[in-house]
Design an enzyme around this catalytic site. Structure first.
Site, PDB file in Angstrom:
ATOM      1  N   CYS A 283      96.130  39.599  42.177  1.00 50.92           N
ATOM      2  CA  CYS A 283      97.375  39.240  42.866  1.00 50.92           C
ATOM      3  C   CYS A 283      98.418  38.768  41.855  1.00 50.92           C
ATOM      4  O   CYS A 283      98.172  37.815  41.104  1.00 50.92           O
ATOM      5  CB  CYS A 283      97.118  38.146  43.893  1.00 50.92           C
ATOM      6  SG  CYS A 283      98.636  37.598  44.713  1.00 50.92           S
TER       7      CYS A 283
ATOM      8  N   ARG B 298     103.130  45.309  60.633  1.00 50.08           N
ATOM      9  CA  ARG B 298     101.920  45.645  59.903  1.00 50.08           C
ATOM     10  C   ARG B 298     100.735  45.786  60.861  1.00 50.08           C
ATOM     11  O   ARG B 298     100.918  45.887  62.065  1.00 50.08           O
ATOM     12  CB  ARG B 298     101.666  44.605  58.829  1.00 50.08           C
ATOM     13  CG  ARG B 298     102.814  44.542  57.806  1.00 50.08           C
ATOM     14  CD  ARG B 298     102.450  43.705  56.601  1.00 50.08           C
ATOM     15  NE  ARG B 298     103.512  43.691  55.591  1.00 50.08           N
ATOM     16  CZ  ARG B 298     103.400  43.083  54.423  1.00 50.08           C
ATOM     17  NH1 ARG B 298     102.292  42.454  54.107  1.00 50.08           N
ATOM     18  NH2 ARG B 298     104.400  43.119  53.559  1.00 50.08           N
TER      19      ARG B 298
ATOM     20  N   ARG C 203      95.572  49.501  51.475  1.00 45.74           N
ATOM     21  CA  ARG C 203      95.129  48.807  52.690  1.00 45.74           C
ATOM     22  C   ARG C 203      95.173  49.773  53.868  1.00 45.74           C
ATOM     23  O   ARG C 203      96.173  50.459  54.080  1.00 45.74           O
ATOM     24  CB  ARG C 203      96.043  47.607  52.941  1.00 45.74           C
ATOM     25  CG  ARG C 203      95.696  46.779  54.165  1.00 45.74           C
ATOM     26  CD  ARG C 203      96.739  45.687  54.363  1.00 45.74           C
ATOM     27  NE  ARG C 203      96.748  44.726  53.278  1.00 45.74           N
ATOM     28  CZ  ARG C 203      97.817  44.014  52.917  1.00 45.74           C
ATOM     29  NH1 ARG C 203      98.981  44.197  53.543  1.00 45.74           N
ATOM     30  NH2 ARG C 203      97.737  43.154  51.933  1.00 45.74           N
TER      31      ARG C 203
END
Length: 1407
Positions: free
Chosen positions: A1271, A948, A879
């Site tokens: 996931c 984050r 990410r």
């Protein structure tokens, strides 16, 4: 003839008054489904998809044990009502009901034929054909009464399909004909029509199906009969089995062949025909059947599909099937547009067959027309020399064709030439030449896998042996391991052996870009080409998700390898391109013969690892051998009794518990061996010559199901009555949640796998070592409460309870891992240097999150890889850290390149306005990180227990305000970036052989902001890592910051730890933020200690103070958050534990300032607004709808390609400010487009389906998390399923005229809340496969949490529940009233006013 009928409306009364069953079972799709059998006294409901026959058998056996103990001898009646799908899935279990222990029972299965597919009848008969069983069709009375010879059947399979069912007492119905040359024996739903609409034909309509039924019919046949037609029904897709298998129906009939010949000397033909059970049996169809059976050479295995007939050599494609296979045809049309010629198009009015011979003949005819045109053109060259020369040159050198542009160019020339000649003296129209003779096309034949059963007879060899420039697309629709695949030849290998044919193997749901490449290469190839296209489906109603899963499994197993073969290229390496990692044995042999295998394995290490695992029989043998050797080696040097510990675990709790128990057993002198239940070899358990101790630890999945790695073992033993485990001492511990299915009638789901396993092992004579242990997540210590009690009993049972051991080792927690990681280094370097496995160790799995990536595996492929002896397909999701969601064109292009080369070929826009790349293999991760950093992005702190990515409102219409807020977002992101140099040291330091630019290391060293490359100088001139904000153990859990700009709340500002609402003055100057603290979405199903929460207002803070204030908020959480229980560690629990005012005062104490009174603002929505807007500078911005944030190319929407073209356009504007902006709703905005560029940009959007703004209101406001297959926490699908559900919801909304009205709907695959579903007006929270909790009443702009309306619902129930609510909203709402507000005003659900009261005020019937 047909007699009186028993309707379903009075069936229940008849069952209760007349039949009086001792036990009554019925199955439904859902727990809440309405059923007429609910009112039957003592009835037991079971779920269709939860192995109901096993539960029924266990219940029957248990009652039998009691009856034997009480000396009961009376014959008891068991009634079971289910459907054909359950029976199809459990055919082999029917044998278990025919065992001697059940002799004093009569068991009647009443099976509803949901698809009128009678083939299940003959299939089922193979499993119950004994003297004590029979099959009955559409006759309840006959099912429950004895046969006319007064013998009884212990097992009756009664199949019924109509509302009115027969109550005759015979096994078949016969018409009145006593003479005739033709007899029909019918096993279809059309018996009545056959009897009423045939003359001079004897018709036997089977109502019962038993051993002696055919002998009885043969003895009844008129002596002069010449033809016997056996008629069976199948669904259209089921017809594939016709090609390769004899039906049990005809096999049973032919067992009496001697009797037929002996009695009927006149017999000429015995033929089996099939009819699609979904079509209408018209008189014309009956006539076709009779004409065929009476002909000299009748077509065998004739298949009737509607009004068409066919032999089994090819099966006509019906509309639904064509809809599924249409994507390949659409791709061809997109590639070649008007220059495509599908020679045998299914639905073309001129096409009467789709066999290869027919299409090839038509192709040759067209070529002859062109050849006849050449003399004419040469004679006319003076009329148009330039055009004719170009045409002739192209015709002579077809190999010069490059792509569709060449076709367009030559066809424009052809049209001009035709028109010029038409107006000259030499009119082509007078010489039988049409415009079609002048045009050039990409010519394609389209066929099915039926062509591969007899390559010689199919006519395919005629095409392949030619040198004609023709392309063949063969669509294979058979799922892997399908019965209908038996006997198929490998067309790819067959064609490659010719040596002059282009061959490729593609899958539209596997690798879209590879498929496009292959089709382009095939068209450009000079000569025959074959494209083998995979599209596996079981029936025409299969969803795209099921097709996707089946495709992935087939590719990963090697059943359907992806490759491209061009024999005209110069080197072996260029000739064969393998585009997947696993190949099957026959392809391996071909490559080996061509000396290609060594080259491929050198280039592809994954292929080399997988080659040995291509044949399952060898794998099983190797697994068994290696397992035994490993056991022997492990046990050498150990002392004490052996103990085997097997676990079944989806989320990791059971495997962790197994390891914990094993460690403690080892301390007590035992020899623990810890393995997954998937590794159990039944034969080893049975063959042991000495008593063995076996411990099973199983968690609970779905609706009381075994986890994935326990299903195989359970399937092997659940219906097997012959196993004898008398030499095994065992115990079982289960992990479950007593409130996961809170209804009284669902309490049996609690720890069901552990209970079932314990009971089954007892029945198989295994010796109980210690009582069943059950762990409950609802206990104070969760499952550990029950575990600790069970463990003590285990030590006593094993005789080691008095063994003195040292202090029990403490479990290693995330806090330990962080503390020991040396500022996030761990053992990452060593783990990534080890390329013998795709995974990394557990502690590093936690630490690499701080570096911005997660280890995952493809759960769709777990089972198939397990059977092949391979580890799960581990990969990493990385990410990007993208504060404010802004990307340049160059950055977009780089991320796309990485996704194509190292990921799964697409990008994922997250709902925190950043990008994720999925599927990066371990060996490619370092290069991926370096390339991300090379365009001044990074992944540091994109995950982990730190702050984050900082997310903010996209706000395309106001540049001034957006820039000010974006500056704050960037500053906050840099302010909270970890100071450790571990990221730079591990991933960026120094040169790397795969760097694409030698200047990368210098760029990384000198970058302003981002990951630190230099440590901190402290006293004594020592350079060390320091974390002044985080400390060496960082935060208790993740921390998120969102910035909203009123009136927009696209970031859901109240949903996260720190929400900042921008306050601007009248001149659009940012003056500060209203601060909200303590939001959070993650929960656990039915665990009232967990809940979602919206942020609490602390007040207003000036813009210059926001960083220091935010730091103080974080420090209070750092020092007071729960570090012992991660489920209670988020800031939302800290603030509720401390109290809002106490938390706020501590922040003010650290900050040194006070919060001001909150400033007024107005939020109006949390959705995106699509299309073009112009900002105050006159620059244009367009918000694009990217469904669920998945940027990919699909058949009807080439969005990924379009966005790359937009990025390339941005890069071409070197002085411009054009860029991308991502939104908190997973969409993309193209920004700062000048007016003079609008036409060009809009055309790109239009060409790639990016300008679609006519979307329903509910789709515009939809959002889904990734969920399956990657996931690890997902319990069901989300992103892959929501679009399908929306299609059906849109139809309902359209009925009531409200399709355009906005409703916020969100879906997740688990309760962790990644798509923020708890704030949606409609929330769907995954609970089990295909099962969701339906939440209602969230605020339209994210201001209010929703409430549980119905638990554990599937699609049908979701639609049924929402339909009346949509109708009421359409007709009863106040003006401007949103759906979430409406359901609260009407009392459908109670409002959730505060997070900690989320579980209160739920209606009793919600469960």
């Amino acid at each position: 003839m047909y007699k009186r009928s028993l309707t379903m409306t009075n069936l229940v009364d008849w069952l209760q008054d007349t039949v009086k069953s001792s036990a009554f079972f019925y199955t439904t799709d859902f727990k809440n489904s309405k059923s007429e059998f609910e009112t039957v006294e003592g009835s037991v409901r079971l779920l269709n998809n939860n192995d109901p026959l096993t539960d029924i058998l266990q219940s029957i056996e248990s009652s039998q044990t009691t009856a034997v103990a009480d000396n009961e001898t009376e014959c008891k009646l068991i009634s079971i009502f289910t459907n054909d799908n359950v029976i199809k899935d459990s055919l082999s279990q029917l044998i278990s009901f025919n065992n001697s222990k059940l002799n004093n029972l009569k068991i009647v299965f009443n099976i509803k034929l949901s698809l009128n597919d009678y083939s299940i009848i003959s299939d089922s008969y193979q499993f119950v054909k004994t003297d004590n069983s029979k099959i009955v069709i559409n006759d309840f009375v006959s099912a429950y009464t004895n046969k006319k010879d007064n013998s009884s059947a212990n097992v009756v399979l009664h199949f019924y399909s109509h509302e009115n069912v027969n109550t005759t007492s015979s096994d078949y119905t016969k018409n009145r004909e006593t003479t005739g040359k033709t007899a029909i024996i019918n096993l279809t739903p059309f018996g009545k029509q056959l009897i009423e609409n045939t003359k001079s034909v004897v018709v036997y309509d089977l109502l019962s199906y038993s051993n002696d039924i055919f002998e009885e019919i043969i003895n009844d046949l008129p002596i002069g009969v010449e033809n016997i037609l056996l008629l069976e029904s199948i669904s259209s897709k089921g017809s594939n089995s016709v090609r390769t298998n004899f039906s049990p129906f005809i096999l049973n009939f032919l067992q009496n062949y001697n009797l037929i010949v002996e009695r009927l000397a006149s017999i000429k033909n015995i033929e089996l025909s099939f009819i699609n059970s979904r079509c209408s049996l018209t008189n014309s169809i009956i006539e076709k059947l009779l004409t065929n059976i009476s002909s000299e050479k009748p077509i065998q295995n004739l298949y009737i599909n509607g009004n068409s007939t066919s032999s089994s050599d090819f099966i006509p494609v019906d509309e639904n099937v064509l809809d599924l296979e249409l994507p390949y045809i659409k791709v061809l049309r997109q590639l070649f547009q008007t220059n495509l010629n599908i020679i045998n198009e299914y639905n073309h009015e001129k096409i009467i067959a789709n066999s290869p011979n027919f299409g090839y003949g038509k192709f040759l005819f067209n070529n002859e027309q062109k050849q006849q045109l050449i003399p004419f053109l040469k004679s006319s060259i003076s009329k148009s020399p330039d055009l004719i020369n170009k045409w002739l040159q192209f015709y002579t050198n077809k190999c010069s064709l490059k792509d569709v542009k060449d076709l367009k160019e030559i066809n424009n020339i052809s049209k001009d030439l035709f028109n010029q000649l038409k107006i000259s003296d030499n009119q082509p129209s007078n010489n039988q030449f049409s415009i079609d003779s002048f045009l050039f096309n990409s010519n394609w034949l389209i066929g099915s896998d039926s062509w591969s059963f007899d390559l010689g007879q199919s006519g395919l060899h005629n095409i392949l042996s030619s040198n004609e420039n023709i392309n063949i697309l063969i669509i294979d629709s058979n799922p892997m391991n399908s019965e209908s695949s038996k006997g198929k030849k490998d067309i790819g290998l067959y064609a490659m052996n010719y040596g002059h044919i282009y061959v490729s193997s593609v899958a539209i749901y596997g690798n879209y870009s590879q498929m496009l490449t292959a089709m382009g290469e095939a068209s450009r190839f000079s000569g025959p080409s074959i494209v083998l296209a995979y599209l596996p489906y079981s029936n025409e109603n299969d969803s795209s998700v099921e097709i996707l899963k089946n495709t992935k499994v087939a590719i990963e197993s090697g059943y359907w390898p992806l490759y491209r073969y061009n024999p005209l290229l110069t080197t072996f390496e260029d000739q064969f391109k393998l585009d997947s990692n696993v190949i099957k044995e026959n392809l391996k042999k071909f490559l080996d013969r061509e000396n290609l295998l060594t080259l491929l394995t050198t280039k592809n290490p994954n292929l080399k690892r997988n080659l040995i695992q291509s044949e399952s029989d060898k794998i099983t043998e190797i697994q068994q051998k290696n397992t035994k050797l490993a056991f022997e080696n492990l046990l050498q040097g150990l002392q004490g009794p052996k103990i085997s510990i097997y676990y079944a675990s989806d989320g990791g709790n059971a495997s962790s518990l197994a390891n914990k128990f094993g460690q403690r057993a080892k301390q007590r002198g035992l020899q623990p061996i810890i393995l997954s239940m998937d590794d159990i070899i039944i034969e080893d358990l049975l063959e042991s010559n000495e008593e063995s101790t076996v411990i099973f630890i199983a968690s609970t999945a779905g609706q009381g199901e075994f986890p994935q790695d326990g299903k195989k073992f359970w399937d092997e033993i659940k219906s097997n009555l012959s196993l004898d485990f008398h030499n095994i001492k065992f115990s079982v511990f289960g992990l479950g949640d007593s409130q996961y299915w809170p209804r009284k009638e669902d309490e049996h789901y609690y720890n069901k796998p552990a209970k079932d396993l314990f009971n089954k092992l007892e029945k198989l004579s295994a010796q109980v070592l210690a009582p069943l242990g059950l762990g409950d997540d609802q206990d104070d210590d969760g499952f550990l409460t029950g575990y600790n009690d069970w463990e003590k009993k285990m030590w006593v049972a094993l005789g080691v309870d008095n063994v003195l051991v040292g202090e029990e080792p403490k479990e290693r927690t995330n806090e330990d891992m962080k503390h020991e990681s040396n500022f996030l280094r761990g053992t990452i370097v060593d783990e990534f240097a080890n390329q013998t496995t795709g995974r990394i160790c557990e502690s590093d799995v936690q630490i690499v999150k701080f570096h911005g990536f997660y280890m995952q595996d493809d759960r769709d492929l777990r089972e198939v890889r397990k059977t092949q002896g391979m580890e799960p397909l581990y990969s990493f999701m990385i990410r990007a850290r993208l504060p404010g969601g802004k990307l340049t064109g160059k950055q977009w292009i780089s991320l796309n390149q990485l996704a194509d080369k190292y990921g799964i070929g697409n990008l994922k826009i997250t709902n925190r306005a950043t990008i994720q790349i999925h599927g990066v293999l371990k060996s490619n991760l370092k290069h991926t990180i370096r390339k991300i950093n090379s365009v001044l992005l990074d992944s540091l702190a994109a995950c982990g227990d730190v702050n984050r990515n900082v997310s903010m409102s996209a706000l395309p219409s106001n540049h001034k305000v957006h820039e000010q807020v974006a500056t704050v977002a960037q500053q906050l992101s840099e302010h909270f970036l970890p100071h450790t140099t571990a990221y730079h040291e591990i991933w960026l330091k120094g040169e790397d052989p795969r760097d694409e630019d030698k200047n990368w290391p210098t760029l990384f060293e000198n970058r302003k902001g981002g990951p630190r490359s230099k440590k901190t100088l402290v006293a004594g001139n020592a350079l060390v890592d320091m974390e002044p904000i985080y400390s060496p153990v960082y935060l208790p859990r993740k921390f998120k910051i969102n910035l909203a700009i009123p009136p927009y709340n696209d970031v859901d500002v109240w949903s996260i730890d720190l929400g900042l609402i921008a306050i601007v003055d009248a001149n659009d100057n940012l003056i500060g933020f209203n601060v909200y603290v303590g939001g959070g979405m993650g929960t656990t199903h039915n665990n009232k200690k967990t809940y979602p929460r919206t942020g609490s207002s602390f007040g207003f803070v000036k813009v210059e103070d926001i960083a220091s204030c935010s730091e103080a908020i974080m420090i209070v959480q750092r020092d007071n958050g729960d570090r012992t229980n991660r489920k209670h560690a988020r800031l939302k629990y800290t603030i509720d534990d401390m109290g809002v005012e106490v938390y706020k005062s501590k922040v003010e104490e650290i900050w040194g300032k006070k919060f001001d009174t909150e400033r007024p603002y107005k939020i109006e929505s949390n959705r995106d607004f699509y299309g073009w807007v112009k900002d105050e500078r006159g620059l244009n911005h367009c918000t694009l709808f990217i469904e669920n944030g998945r940027v990919r190319d699909q058949v009807d929407s080439l969005q990924k390609t379009g966005l790359i073209k937009i990025a390339e356009f941005m890069e071409s504007r070197s002085e411009g400010t054009e860029h991308f902006r991502l939104t908190g709703n997973q969409h993309a905005i193209i920004c700062d487009i000048k007016d003079e560029d609008l036409v060009k940009v809009k055309q790109i959007l239009k060409d790639h389906s990016l300008d679609i703004n006519k979307l329903s209101g509910i789709r515009q406001s939809s959002q889904a998390c990734v969920a399956l297959p990657t996931c690890p926490l997902a319990m069901t699908d989300s992103e892959r399923y929501l679009p399908t559900l929306l299609n059906k919801l849109e139809d309902i909304l359209d009925e009531y005229g409200i399709k355009e009205d906005n409703i916020v709907i969100r879906m997740t695959g688990c309760p962790n809340g990644c798509s923020r579903p708890w704030l949606a007006e409609i929330g769907l929270i995954g609970k089990a496969p295909g099962t969701y909790n339906l939440m209602l009443g969230g605020g339209y702009y994210g201001q209010r949490l929703n409430k549980l309306y119905k638990a554990s619902v599937k699609e049908e129930e979701i639609l049924d529940l929402l339909r009346p609510l949509f109708k009421s909203w359409a007709f009863e709402r106040n003006e401007g009233e949103r759906f979430g507000d409406f359901v609260i005003r009407k009392g459908i659900v109670k409002p959730t006013l505060e997070g900690k009261y989320f579980h209160d005020d739920i209606a009793d019937d919600a469960f």
